[in-house]
Design an enzyme around this catalytic site. Structure first.
Site, PDB file in Angstrom:
ATOM      1  N   VAL A  11      -3.210  -3.846   0.819  1.00 59.85           N
ATOM      2  CA  VAL A  11      -2.265  -3.317  -0.162  1.00 59.85           C
ATOM      3  C   VAL A  11      -2.919  -2.328  -1.122  1.00 59.85           C
ATOM      4  O   VAL A  11      -2.238  -1.527  -1.764  1.00 59.85           O
ATOM      5  CB  VAL A  11      -1.606  -4.472  -0.954  1.00 59.85           C
ATOM      6  CG1 VAL A  11      -2.550  -5.036  -2.019  1.00 59.85           C
ATOM      7  CG2 VAL A  11      -0.292  -4.028  -1.585  1.00 59.85           C
ATOM      8  N   SER A  12      -4.250  -2.338  -1.199  1.00 60.59           N
ATOM      9  CA  SER A  12      -4.959  -1.527  -2.192  1.00 60.59           C
ATOM     10  C   SER A  12      -5.332  -0.151  -1.663  1.00 60.59           C
ATOM     11  O   SER A  12      -6.105  -0.037  -0.703  1.00 60.59           O
ATOM     12  CB  SER A  12      -6.243  -2.248  -2.637  1.00 60.59           C
ATOM     13  OG  SER A  12      -7.079  -1.372  -3.373  1.00 60.59           O
TER      14      SER A  12
END
Length: 216
Positions: A11-12
């Site tokens: 997600v980063s």
């Protein structure tokens, strides 16, 4: 050979950028990397924090910043249609592709991170896209099964036990380096920069008194 633990969550965007830049940042050094997907949300919950996308001005800055970094470093990046997205299926898929007792290899992590951040702006968690990625990677165990889920839980718990608070985090010889902009610092540590052995590292990380907010 130096061993690096690369803790990340798909997600980063900073984890994606760090992954892409890692080989160039450490060129000329002898090292091996153990890629360790974890659950970023569990870190936030443990430390009582909000994610960058949960604070609107910070969300705006984050995506302006990562796209500027990507353009500067000539790294392809497209923001997913939904963000934050539920990355559990992707992280479990990574662990499902790993051999027993090993961590996911770079090819698997590359496929998963590029699925999220080179997807032409599509939803990284779209079930059809995730299913297609799973077919390409052909994991030996079921990504939705208990074994893959447990390996992700174990990785997250190990990260918390080690003191990991954000992603990406790189672990080198008991030292933790947080963030995309720490790659140069990691390289310095691996090259034997005396700053890391002459007392500066320990001194600057030592607890010290300071004002605390009410209720903290």
């Amino acid at each position: 050979m130096n061993r690096i633990d690369f803790w990340f969550d798909p997600v980063s965007p900073y984890a994606y950028l760090a992954f892409e830049r890692l080989p160039e940042a450490l060129v000329g050094l002898s090292y091996e990397v153990r890629y360790r997907p974890l659950v970023f949300g569990a870190l936030l919950k443990h430390f009582g924090q909000k994610g960058p996308a949960e604070i609107e001005p910070k969300r705006q800055w984050t995506f302006r910043h990562v796209h500027w970094l990507a353009a500067r470093d000539e790294v392809e990046l497209q923001t997913p249609a939904v963000h934050p997205f539920n990355s559990l299926a992707l992280s479990r898929l990574a662990w499902a592709c790993a051999k027993e007792g090993a961590t996911p290899n770079r090819h698997v992590c590359e496929m998963i991170l590029r699925h999220a951040w080179r997807g032409g702006g599509s939803d990284a968690a779209d079930p059809q896209r995730v299913e297609a990625l799973t077919e390409r990677l052909a994991p030996p165990v079921d990504p939705g099964g208990e074994a893959a889920k447990q390996r992700l839980r174990d990785s997250t718990e190990a990260a918390l036990a080690a003191g990991v608070f954000g992603v990406p985090t790189l672990g080198v010889a008991g030292k933790l380096f947080w963030g995309f902009d720490a790659l140069e610092m990691v390289a310095g540590c691996l090259r034997g920069d005396p700053w890391f052995t002459g007392g500066d590292w320990e001194r600057e990380g030592a607890p010290r008194p300071g004002v605390r907010r009410a209720g903290s």
